[in-house]
Design a protein around this motif. Structure first.
Motif, PDB file in Angstrom:
ATOM      1  N   HIS A  15      -7.985   7.804  -3.985  1.00 54.43           N
ATOM      2  CA  HIS A  15      -7.669   6.481  -4.688  1.00 54.43           C
ATOM      3  C   HIS A  15      -7.762   5.211  -3.964  1.00 54.43           C
ATOM      4  O   HIS A  15      -7.435   4.142  -4.223  1.00 54.43           O
ATOM      5  N   GLN A  54      10.797   6.348  -2.477  1.00 51.81           N
ATOM      6  CA  GLN A  54       9.732   5.004  -2.362  1.00 51.81           C
ATOM      7  C   GLN A  54      10.464   3.828  -1.832  1.00 51.81           C
ATOM      8  O   GLN A  54       9.930   3.072  -1.019  1.00 51.81           O
ATOM      9  N   ARG A  66       2.179   1.909  -3.434  1.00 56.73           N
ATOM     10  CA  ARG A  66       1.351   2.089  -4.345  1.00 56.73           C
ATOM     11  C   ARG A  66       1.028   3.834  -4.086  1.00 56.73           C
ATOM     12  O   ARG A  66       0.891   4.495  -5.218  1.00 56.73           O
ATOM     13  N   LEU A  67       0.871   4.229  -3.009  1.00 59.00           N
ATOM     14  CA  LEU A  67       0.568   5.706  -2.590  1.00 59.00           C
ATOM     15  C   LEU A  67       1.763   6.479  -2.789  1.00 59.00           C
ATOM     16  O   LEU A  67       1.556   7.643  -3.603  1.00 59.00           O
ATOM     17  N   LEU A  81       0.826  -1.150  -0.045  1.00 60.45           N
ATOM     18  CA  LEU A  81      -0.116  -0.152   0.051  1.00 60.45           C
ATOM     19  C   LEU A  81       0.788   1.177   0.001  1.00 60.45           C
ATOM     20  O   LEU A  81       0.607   2.285  -0.825  1.00 60.45           O
ATOM     21  N   ILE A  88      -5.169  -5.908  -1.614  1.00 64.40           N
ATOM     22  CA  ILE A  88      -4.288  -5.781  -0.649  1.00 64.40           C
ATOM     23  C   ILE A  88      -4.478  -6.795   0.638  1.00 64.40           C
ATOM     24  O   ILE A  88      -3.842  -7.094   1.178  1.00 64.40           O
ATOM     25  N   SER A 106      -8.795   1.907  -5.509  1.00 65.21           N
ATOM     26  CA  SER A 106      -7.930   1.108  -6.408  1.00 65.21           C
ATOM     27  C   SER A 106      -6.679   0.735  -5.779  1.00 65.21           C
ATOM     28  O   SER A 106      -6.139  -0.342  -5.985  1.00 65.21           O
ATOM     29  N   VAL A 107      -5.969   1.415  -4.585  1.00 60.45           N
ATOM     30  CA  VAL A 107      -4.993   1.182  -3.999  1.00 60.45           C
ATOM     31  C   VAL A 107      -5.204  -0.131  -3.013  1.00 60.45           C
ATOM     32  O   VAL A 107      -4.229  -0.700  -2.545  1.00 60.45           O
ATOM     33  N   ASP A 149       3.943   6.006  -5.321  1.00 64.53           N
ATOM     34  CA  ASP A 149       4.006   5.976  -6.632  1.00 64.53           C
ATOM     35  C   ASP A 149       2.934   7.056  -7.177  1.00 64.53           C
ATOM     36  O   ASP A 149       2.927   8.221  -8.194  1.00 64.53           O
ATOM     37  N   ILE A 150       1.528   7.099  -6.756  1.00 64.68           N
ATOM     38  CA  ILE A 150       0.601   8.108  -6.735  1.00 64.68           C
ATOM     39  C   ILE A 150       1.007   9.526  -6.573  1.00 64.68           C
ATOM     40  O   ILE A 150       0.692  10.452  -7.538  1.00 64.68           O
ATOM     41  N   SER A 208      -0.422   3.891   6.093  1.00 65.23           N
ATOM     42  CA  SER A 208      -0.551   2.627   5.464  1.00 65.23           C
ATOM     43  C   SER A 208      -1.065   1.623   6.426  1.00 65.23           C
ATOM     44  O   SER A 208      -2.169   0.805   5.988  1.00 65.23           O
ATOM     45  N   PHE A 220      -4.620   9.088  -0.495  1.00 60.67           N
ATOM     46  CA  PHE A 220      -5.273   7.773  -0.231  1.00 60.67           C
ATOM     47  C   PHE A 220      -6.679   8.030  -0.259  1.00 60.67           C
ATOM     48  O   PHE A 220      -7.443   7.121  -1.078  1.00 60.67           O
TER      49      PHE A 220
END
Length: 518
Positions: free
Chosen positions: A230, A52, A40-41, A37, A238, A233-234, A43-44, A192, A227
């Motif tokens: 999205h 990262q 993913r966040l 998670l 999970i 989607s994220v 990257d967004i 997260s 968060f």
């Protein structure tokens, strides 16, 4: 084990994250799912690869320092595992919610006490709860940073691990830093992991409601908005991340050389041994005996190295059992004995989560099995116990005997040797392995201090502190005044660069001061 079989850094840390999942009583693959998670966040939000990467390892290592105060928590609330499970995902600045949790745990633990004594427990604990929590959090951070440094992480990652309890609004611990002073990786992983806890409990809606409520408080507004924009989607998939699946390391994983792999195994050994004052340096001591015995029996160097690493990690599953069980001064109940037996299974689960650790899992999980079919947990026939496992079983048995336990004093070396040979005579342990372990024990040199500047008296004070003694108890044992103990402790902390009892204990382990082989 050949160089080709050595793990990558990501693979090794994934196994360590499974161990912290057990230690924190979290759901399966909690650390890896939180990692997925967070990545993913990140990257967004367009984070650069290096940032990262910090978030990736922060998620896997966030609770690497969680074990030092296990006995303290268990002595207050009875079962620190249950407390940690219920505390996860809680708003740490919500005094009412935290207080209610403490009261509930105390009522369950001390349900048989008379009402007036229970009331005294409640009042006394609540009055000191904030100070106690601050000390626990500080110890977690300091030990986590020392272990991460030993593993070889960069300064930014180490700093982030030291800020795992900090908040955006400055109401965290231990530094009460706020806003952009807090490591972005620490803030993102905090969000997260709280999201994963609430998503597990109530789905996407529960996670979204929690983030909205804590936006600008515990969480960075920008991260919370990423968060919230999205969430569906994220969070997709999970909760169904398959066991053993690793999230790709941003920027690529890196292979480990022999020296760094050894450093990781040694750090993981101290991670579990620091859970109670009764097991400090146990795993490293067993590894010393097992490696010496392997060489005495003429095992090839590669097999002796594999055995040493398995010995360092043989008790890793102990983190999944409450310190209230390990520190109980009386006999264990049948359910408690079953918990103890499960730790060997947990060890296998943790090590098997990384392919390169699998050969170690095969040996480590057999530590408590015996030739006659007794022991636990696999109970293979004698032919199913390889030489390495036989050596490890003998080394663990002998080393445990020469250590103090809550229900008995340490055996003398002579008595421990007689007991070990009696086990061999009864057909439970391998006679040749036992003889080799005793040979190794007779020639085991005390670990040499690694450039320590402490005096002999300061080492005595530190060793006693590491065993969990209070300042007054240290004074009684060493025959000095409490003020003198305090003076020594201030000098020790200053000399070795620590600020908590937990950090001082880990330093003592690193220097070999807590080894029963002295």
């Amino acid at each position: 084990m050949t160089r080709a079989a050595l793990p990558t850094l990501g693979g090794a840390m994934a196994a360590l994250s499974v161990a912290t999942d057990f230690a924190m009583a979290q759901s399966a693959h909690f650390g890896m799912r939180s990692c997925a998670l967070a990545v993913r966040l990140a990257d967004i939000m367009g984070w650069p690869v290096q940032q990262q990467r910090q978030a990736y390892f922060q998620a896997l290592l966030r609770y690497i320092g969680c074990n030092p105060e296990s006995e303290v928590i268990a002595s207050v609330v009875g079962d620190e595992m249950a407390m940690r499970r219920d505390f996860a995902g809680m708003d740490t600045a919500d005094r009412h919610a935290v207080g209610a949790l403490v009261v509930r745990r105390l009522r369950e633990t001390y349900a048989n006490l008379p009402a007036w004594r229970l009331a005294g427990k409640l009042v006394g604990t609540l009055l000191t709860a904030e100070k106690t929590m601050a000390g626990i959090f500080s110890g977690h951070c300091e030990v986590g940073q020392r272990l991460a440094t030993r593993i070889g992480f960069d300064g930014d990652t180490v700093q982030a691990i030291g800020q795992l309890y900090e908040r955006w609004d400055g109401r965290g611990q231990p530094g009460r830093v706020r806003g952009e002073q807090v490591s972005p990786a620490a803030l993102l992983v905090s969000l997260s992991q709280d999201v994963v806890v609430h998503h597990d409990a109530g789905g996407v809606e529960a996670a979204v409601a929690m983030v909205r409520q804590r936006r600008g408080k515990a969480f960075s507004p920008a991260m919370a908005d990423a968060f919230l924009g999205h969430a569906a989607s994220v969070l997709c998939g999970i909760d169904a991340l398959p066991e053993g699946v690793l999230v790709d390391v941003p920027g690529g994983d890196e292979p480990l050389d022999e020296a760094r792999f050894d450093a990781i195994c040694e750090a993981m050994a101290d991670f579990v041994d620091i859970k109670t004052p009764w097991t400090l340096s146990h795993s490293s001591g067993v590894a010393t005996l097992a490696h010496g015995a392997a060489r005495s029996l003429g095992l090839p160097a590669q097999e002796a190295t594999l055995l040493r690493r398995a010995a360092l990690l043989h008790d890793l599953g102990k983190v999944g059992v409450s310190a209230a069980v390990w520190c109980k001064p009386a006999g264990l109940s049948p359910p408690e004995r079953e918990q103890v037996r499960l730790h060997a299974y947990y060890t296998e689960r943790i090590l098997s989560s990384s392919p390169a650790f699998a050969p170690l899992a095969e040996v480590a999980s057999l530590t408590h099995d015996r030739l006659d079919g007794s022991g636990y947990f696999r109970r293979p026939p004698a032919s199913g116990l390889p030489v390495a496992a036989r050596i490890l079983a003998a080394a663990d048995h002998y080393h445990a005997l020469i250590e103090v336990r809550p229900h008995r004093p340490a055996f003398t070396r002579a008595d421990a040797a007689r007991d070990l040979l009696a086990e061999a005579g009864a057909g439970r342990l391998d006679p040749r392995a036992c003889e080799a372990v005793l040979d190794a024990a007779g020639h085991a040199a005390a670990p040499k201090p690694r450039g320590s500047s402490l005096t002999e008296r300061e080492i005595e004070v530190l060793r006693t502190l590491a065993r969990g003694h209070s300042m007054k108890a240290i004074a009684r044992e060493l025959g000095i005044a409490p003020k003198t103990v305090d003076h020594h402790l201030q000098r020790i902390y200053s000399k070795v660069g620590v600020s908590t009892r937990a950090g001082a204990t880990l330093y003592a382990m690193e220097q070999g001061f807590t080894s029963a082989l002295h």
